[in-house]
Design a protein around this motif. Structure first.
Motif, PDB file in Angstrom:
ATOM      1  N   ARG A 247       0.800  -1.328  -0.079  1.00 57.27           N
ATOM      2  CA  ARG A 247       0.157  -0.140   0.089  1.00 57.27           C
ATOM      3  C   ARG A 247       0.979   1.282  -0.204  1.00 57.27           C
ATOM      4  N   GLN A 431      -8.193   7.004   1.369  1.00 53.66           N
ATOM      5  CA  GLN A 431      -9.432   6.698   0.368  1.00 53.66           C
ATOM      6  C   GLN A 431     -10.928   7.066   1.230  1.00 53.66           C
ATOM      7  N   GLN A 453      -4.327   2.242   4.228  1.00 49.36           N
ATOM      8  CA  GLN A 453      -5.214   2.469   3.023  1.00 49.36           C
ATOM      9  C   GLN A 453      -4.600   2.919   1.723  1.00 49.36           C
ATOM     10  N   THR A 459      -8.216   4.673  -7.618  1.00 51.29           N
ATOM     11  CA  THR A 459      -9.036   3.664  -7.774  1.00 51.29           C
ATOM     12  C   THR A 459      -8.589   2.227  -7.561  1.00 51.29           C
ATOM     13  N   GLY A 460      -9.081   1.656  -6.458  1.00 53.37           N
ATOM     14  CA  GLY A 460      -8.510   0.300  -6.423  1.00 53.37           C
ATOM     15  C   GLY A 460      -8.927  -0.152  -4.692  1.00 53.37           C
ATOM     16  N   ASP A 461      -8.715  -1.434  -4.429  1.00 48.42           N
ATOM     17  CA  ASP A 461      -8.996  -1.945  -3.146  1.00 48.42           C
ATOM     18  C   ASP A 461      -7.932  -1.928  -1.919  1.00 48.42           C
ATOM     19  N   SER A 462      -8.221  -1.054  -1.072  1.00 48.54           N
ATOM     20  CA  SER A 462      -7.195  -1.010   0.038  1.00 48.54           C
ATOM     21  C   SER A 462      -6.812  -2.238   0.822  1.00 48.54           C
ATOM     22  N   GLY A 463      -7.910  -3.151   0.790  1.00 47.84           N
ATOM     23  CA  GLY A 463      -7.756  -4.190   1.678  1.00 47.84           C
ATOM     24  C   GLY A 463      -8.070  -4.102   2.943  1.00 47.84           C
TER      25      GLY A 463
END
Length: 465
Positions: A247, A431, A453, A459-463
């Motif tokens: 990240r 985010q 994050q 744009t995308g998944d931070s998990g």
């Protein structure tokens, strides 16, 4: 073997006492010659007093004899200093380490992460002559019945005095190995077990050190180069698995892209930075997303520059294929200094690791018994934005990098002044809108290392956190 000799004498001249003291360290083989010179050539034996390993000379002497004494002592000190310097130099370059182990998560010739570590091991071999014991493909998919702890134990049985575990994914295994073999020095690259202010500090593991380069600088430069060369502002980021490390490095790439996109005079609203994670450091059929498919999907969606963050070169291969078919697309590699060789005509550049200097230092410290459980997060060596040869991390431009981009990347990287916190200087939010750093402020190293994050604008998944 050496010993200390102290010369102490008093010179009386015109009722003023001058005290002279010289404390030198000499090799034991020189000791007899020194005693002979002092007692026979300078003073009568009755004036020489021996006590507790010192030679004390305390007599009133005439000026001529004083000059002779000083000349003798100066010559002696210079000779001993030269001998000591040669001895110290020889000692610092010597090593009692004969073998060391290198545990790689992927293949040693992957043109990426594992090859960079492997070549770091080769640097040790070339520097001190130690033999490298290599175990590659040590991951749950390729070696499901083999643990890092087992591999380390086998290397130790073969005579390894130092073990390198080279992946965040090896955490449990290297912690177990370090606890089971407290007399064997180990280095967990990318780890935080020796980070005293960290979440996972293990003070009891005095044989386990951590080393990582501040790749945030390299990723900042990668993002900057990508945005500088992009015509559409559509950038695709090919990510591995999601954790604190990936990240924060992905965020650094976005910030670099943002800064260079704006530096070109563009609007931030026209920059699209999309992140897709494949699920591991490289493709595992049936387990991860296929990076070849992800890169093709990026380009099909309008992305004209792909930034790779996985250990293997699929992004370069696919981009080269699409460019050969007539499409205007470029790529940024990762990990390995020469990864652009896979697709030289479409590669803008590569942020890379140079593990050799840090690994050689670790091996030498094991050899001279000065190894300690240190946490090293090593900044790059940049001069006007250009990477020094011995820098642990850097950015190497490729054939597809224009001169304008080269100048822009170097200029903006130089403005960071070698401070990783300047990359993430505020105002900057995550985010979900929470604050990483407010206006005029910079985050702590702790907050950067444990990045929870992705950032606003991405744009995308931070998990999970």
């Amino acid at each position: 073997m050496s010993m200390l000799i102290q010369f102490h004498f008093t010179y009386c001249y015109k009722n003023v006492k001058f005290y002279f003291l010289s404390l030198i360290k000499v090799n034991i083989q020189l000791f007899g010659a020194i005693i002979f010179c002092i007692s026979w050539k300078i003073f009568h034996p009755d004036n020489l007093i021996h006590t507790r390993g010192y030679i004390l000379i305390d007599k009133t002497i005439n000026p001529k004899r004083l000059i002779f004494i000083l000349v003798c002592l100066t010559t002696l000190l210079l000779a001993v200093s030269a001998c000591s310097s040669d001895s110290d130099s020889s000692s610092s370059n010597s090593s009692s380490i004969d073998k060391f182990g290198m545990i790689l998560v992927g293949p040693r010739d992957d043109k990426g992460w594992s090859q960079a570590h492997f070549e770091g091991g080769e640097a040790i071999e070339n520097a001190i002559g130690a033999e490298m014991i290599v175990a590659d493909f040590i991951n749950p998919a390729d070696s499901p019945n083999t643990t890092v702890a087992q591999v380390a134990a086998d290397m130790i049985d073969q005579g390894a005095k130092l073990i390198f575990a080279t992946s965040d994914d090896m955490k449990d295994g290297i912690l177990e190995a370090a606890a089971s073999h407290p007399d064997v020095s180990m280095v967990w690259s990318t780890g935080d077990s020796a980070f005293k202010d960290g979440k996972a500090y293990k003070p009891e593991l005095e044989n386990l050190a951590n080393v990582m380069g501040q790749m945030e600088f390299g990723k900042y430069m990668a993002g900057c180069a990508a945005a500088s060369e992009s015509k559409s502002g559509n950038i695709g980021f090919l990510g591995p698995l999601i954790n604190d490390e990936t990240r924060r490095l992905t965020n650094a790439a976005y910030i670099g892209a943002r800064d260079c996109w704006l530096d070109k005079g563009n609007s931030i609203s026209d920059l699209n930075f999309e992140v897709i994670w494949i699920g591991f450091w490289f493709h595992i059929p049936g387990v991860t997303l296929d990076p070849t498919t992800v890169v093709n999907d990026f380009i099909d969606s309008g992305v004209d520059v792909v930034i790779s963050h996985i250990d293997t070169p699929e992004a370069l291969t696919v981009t080269d294929q699409r460019a050969a078919a007539g499409e205007d697309v470029l790529v940024v590699g990762y990990d390995y200094e020469n990864s652009c060789d896979v697709a030289p005509e479409v590669c803008i550049g590569v942020p890379y690791f140079n593990w050799g200097p840090a690994y050689i230092d670790a091996a030498k410290r094991v050899g001279n018994n000065s190894f300690s459980a240190d946490f090293e997060w090593i900044a790059p060596k940049l001069t006007n934005g250009v990477t020094a040869e011995d820098s642990m991390v850097g950015f190497k431009g490729g054939n597809a990098m224009s001169e304008d981009t080269r100048k822009r990347v170097n200029r903006l990287a130089d403005q960071l002044n070698g401070d990783i916190a300047n990359i993430f200087a505020g105002p900057i939010n995550f985010q979900d809108g929470s604050v990483l750093a407010r206006e005029g402020k910079k985050p702590s190293l702790y907050d950067i290392w444990y990045t929870p994050q992705l950032l606003e604008g991405m744009t995308g998944d931070s998990g999970g956190n």
